[in-house]
Motif scaffolding. Structure first.
Motif, PDB file in Angstrom:
ATOM      1  N   THR A   1     -44.115  29.513  77.025  1.00  0.00           N
ATOM      2  CA  THR A   1     -44.645  29.808  78.206  1.00  0.00           C
ATOM      3  C   THR A   1     -44.549  28.295  79.037  1.00  0.00           C
ATOM      4  O   THR A   1     -45.267  27.313  78.716  1.00  0.00           O
ATOM      5  CB  THR A   1     -46.050  30.331  78.377  1.00  0.00           C
TER       6      THR A   1
ATOM      7  N   PRO B   1     -45.669  26.853  82.643  1.00  0.00           N
ATOM      8  CA  PRO B   1     -46.448  26.924  83.835  1.00  0.00           C
ATOM      9  C   PRO B   1     -45.583  25.778  84.880  1.00  0.00           C
ATOM     10  O   PRO B   1     -45.097  24.957  84.572  1.00  0.00           O
ATOM     11  CB  PRO B   1     -47.636  26.445  83.648  1.00  0.00           C
TER      12      PRO B   1
ATOM     13  N   ALA C   1     -48.383  33.211  89.214  1.00  0.00           N
ATOM     14  CA  ALA C   1     -49.804  33.049  88.498  1.00  0.00           C
ATOM     15  C   ALA C   1     -50.801  32.208  89.590  1.00  0.00           C
ATOM     16  O   ALA C   1     -50.942  30.864  89.477  1.00  0.00           O
ATOM     17  CB  ALA C   1     -49.537  32.279  87.307  1.00  0.00           C
ATOM     18  N   GLY C   2     -51.407  32.996  90.504  1.00  0.00           N
ATOM     19  CA  GLY C   2     -52.285  32.439  91.531  1.00  0.00           C
ATOM     20  C   GLY C   2     -51.286  31.507  92.572  1.00  0.00           C
ATOM     21  O   GLY C   2     -50.255  32.290  93.160  1.00  0.00           O
TER      22      GLY C   2
ATOM     23  N   THR D   1     -40.931  36.902  91.635  1.00  0.00           N
ATOM     24  CA  THR D   1     -40.607  36.991  90.264  1.00  0.00           C
ATOM     25  C   THR D   1     -39.099  36.812  90.095  1.00  0.00           C
ATOM     26  O   THR D   1     -38.361  36.791  91.016  1.00  0.00           O
ATOM     27  CB  THR D   1     -40.850  38.724  89.956  1.00  0.00           C
TER      28      THR D   1
ATOM     29  N   THR E   1     -42.964  34.869  86.864  1.00  0.00           N
ATOM     30  CA  THR E   1     -44.138  35.787  87.319  1.00  0.00           C
ATOM     31  C   THR E   1     -45.037  34.881  88.178  1.00  0.00           C
ATOM     32  O   THR E   1     -45.253  33.642  87.839  1.00  0.00           O
ATOM     33  CB  THR E   1     -44.761  36.572  86.476  1.00  0.00           C
TER      34      THR E   1
ATOM     35  N   THR F   1     -49.477  29.241  91.549  1.00  0.00           N
ATOM     36  CA  THR F   1     -48.389  28.806  90.768  1.00  0.00           C
ATOM     37  C   THR F   1     -47.464  29.860  90.147  1.00  0.00           C
ATOM     38  O   THR F   1     -47.717  30.809  90.653  1.00  0.00           O
ATOM     39  CB  THR F   1     -48.868  27.590  89.658  1.00  0.00           C
ATOM     40  N   PHE F   2     -46.371  29.409  89.363  1.00  0.00           N
ATOM     41  CA  PHE F   2     -45.879  30.314  88.609  1.00  0.00           C
ATOM     42  C   PHE F   2     -45.687  30.130  87.058  1.00  0.00           C
ATOM     43  O   PHE F   2     -46.047  29.124  86.731  1.00  0.00           O
ATOM     44  CB  PHE F   2     -44.359  30.314  89.240  1.00  0.00           C
ATOM     45  N   THR F   3     -45.240  31.167  86.491  1.00  0.00           N
ATOM     46  CA  THR F   3     -44.904  31.073  84.938  1.00  0.00           C
ATOM     47  C   THR F   3     -43.856  31.571  84.674  1.00  0.00           C
ATOM     48  O   THR F   3     -43.394  32.788  84.904  1.00  0.00           O
ATOM     49  CB  THR F   3     -46.099  31.685  84.167  1.00  0.00           C
TER      50      THR F   3
END
Length: 400
Positions: free
Chosen positions: A347, A349, A327-328, A283, A325, A330-332
């Motif tokens: 957003t 990705p 996301a599996g 994060t 944050t 990957t990140f977002t």
């Protein structure tokens, strides 16, 4: 076969093929030069105006390549045919000047459309050539520097063509109205003129003089290529004021959209990224500041900077603030983008690879230009598309 319908040349007249190519090339020159000037002067402040301007430029480019093909055909045909003799071989200066003008005309008919083609191929987007064979040119890379040189050479050889055409026309009128020697009739009706076997001065000096003019034109074009080049998009602006624990070392911030059905890529050379990221939890927070004046968008950079689009004078900075944050795998980065004074949720990705103290990140998202009040005079996608794909790629170092 009557002289005026014979296909090939003789020592005293031009055949039907040579005459037809001559007048067809002349017709296209007198049509295409004004077309290019008119297209250059047209405004592009509305969707309709831009479409009209682009269509005229497309027509200009297409006619130019047609001229190139006809000029090559004409030169090849001339090489295969006897050249009619000089009507006044004793007038050596006049014969020299006539040969010089012809060499320069032939050269300009090749260099002018070819340089325009190189300029077109080296840039993205605006005003496609009206043919099904693609818009690129083999061995011509996308390069603003190359496009600037080709554009300068194109501009200079336009002037050389206009001067030589004017001299050619004046010479033809002199022969028709003052000398009345039948030279013009050789090219209009195939009427014989001159004495077979009588040759004028050698064309070597005229060819040498033409080569000197051509070399000077290329040199002047390269020296005068002052069109702004694309800013380097490989390094962001200074991050000296960043407070995060990762500092960007290098990166690219680019975007792409459709213009007149062609994909055009733009970039920002000036931007900062303040990144705070906890590798253990995946994060963090990021703030990206973008200098909109560092925008570059192929051949329409100044148009894109104008009030209709980015309006860099009124809104010199765009800002993206987001929370990071996982996301599996990957990140977002989800937050807000403030552009042209309009704040909208965005957003992004992205993928992230960390090797020791080095992180490599790549991300991509899609925006809609209408959300930020861009291009209100372009209400449909016929000229400028609605979606804009934004890509970012960077390398960052962990700070102690």
């Amino acid at each position: 076969m009557p002289a005026d319908t014979a296909l090939t040349n003789t020592e005293t007249r031009y055949g039907l093929v040579a005459r037809s190519l001559h007048w067809l090339v002349a017709l296209l020159i007198f049509a295409n030069v004004p077309l290019g000037l008119i297209a250059s002067d047209l405004p592009y402040d509305t969707s309709e105006a831009l479409a009209r301007k682009a269509w005229l430029f497309s027509l200009h480019k297409t006619i130019g390549l047609t001229l190139l093909a006809l000029a090559l055909l004409r030169i090849l045909w001339a090489l295969s045919q006897p050249h009619p003799v000089a009507v006044h071989p004793e007038k050596r200066l006049e014969t020299f000047l006539a040969a010089l003008v012809h060499w320069l005309l032939y050269s300009a008919l090749i260099i002018l459309p070819l340089s325009g083609w190189v300029e077109h191929a080296a840039l993205d987007g605006f005003a496609p050539i009206l043919w099904p064979f693609g818009q690129g040119l083999p061995f011509v890379p996308k390069s603003e520097a190359l496009a600037a040189i080709a554009g300068a050479i194109h501009w200079l050889f336009t002037k050389i063509l206009l001067v030589t055409v004017a001299l050619h026309v004046l010479g033809a009128l002199k022969h028709a109205l003052i000398d009345r020697d039948g030279i013009l009739a050789r090219m209009t009706r195939g009427t014989p003129a001159g004495t077979p076997g009588v040759r004028g001065a050698k064309t070597g000096p005229a060819l040498l003089a033409a080569l000197i003019v051509i070399a000077a034109g290329f040199g002047a074009g390269m020296l005068g290529a002052s069109r702004p080049q694309a800013p380097a998009a490989s390094a962001p602006a200074s991050t000296a004021t960043a407070t995060g624990n990762w500092q960007v070392q290098e990166g690219k911030l680019t975007f792409s959209l459709a213009q007149m059905g062609q994909s055009v890529e733009g970039s920002f050379a000036g931007w900062t990224a303040d990144i705070a990221f906890d590798q253990a939890t995946g994060t963090g927070k990021v703030t990206v500041q973008i200098d909109t004046a560092s925008l570059h968008l192929a051949a329409v950079t100044e148009q894109a900077k104008a009030p209709e689009f980015f309006d860099v004078a009124a809104f010199p900075t765009a800002t993206f603030k987001a929370d990071i944050t996982p996301a599996g795998e990957t990140f977002t980065a989800a937050g807000t983008l403030t552009l042209r004074g309009v704040e909208k949720p965005v957003t992004l990705p992205f993928t992230l690879r960390i090797d020791g103290d080095t992180a490599i990140m790549t991300g991509e998202t899609r925006l809609d230009r209408r959300d930020y009040g861009m291009g209100p005079s372009y209400p449909d996608e016929a000229t400028v598309g609605f979606p804009v794909t934004v890509k970012i790629a960077l390398t960052a170092k962990r700070q102690p």
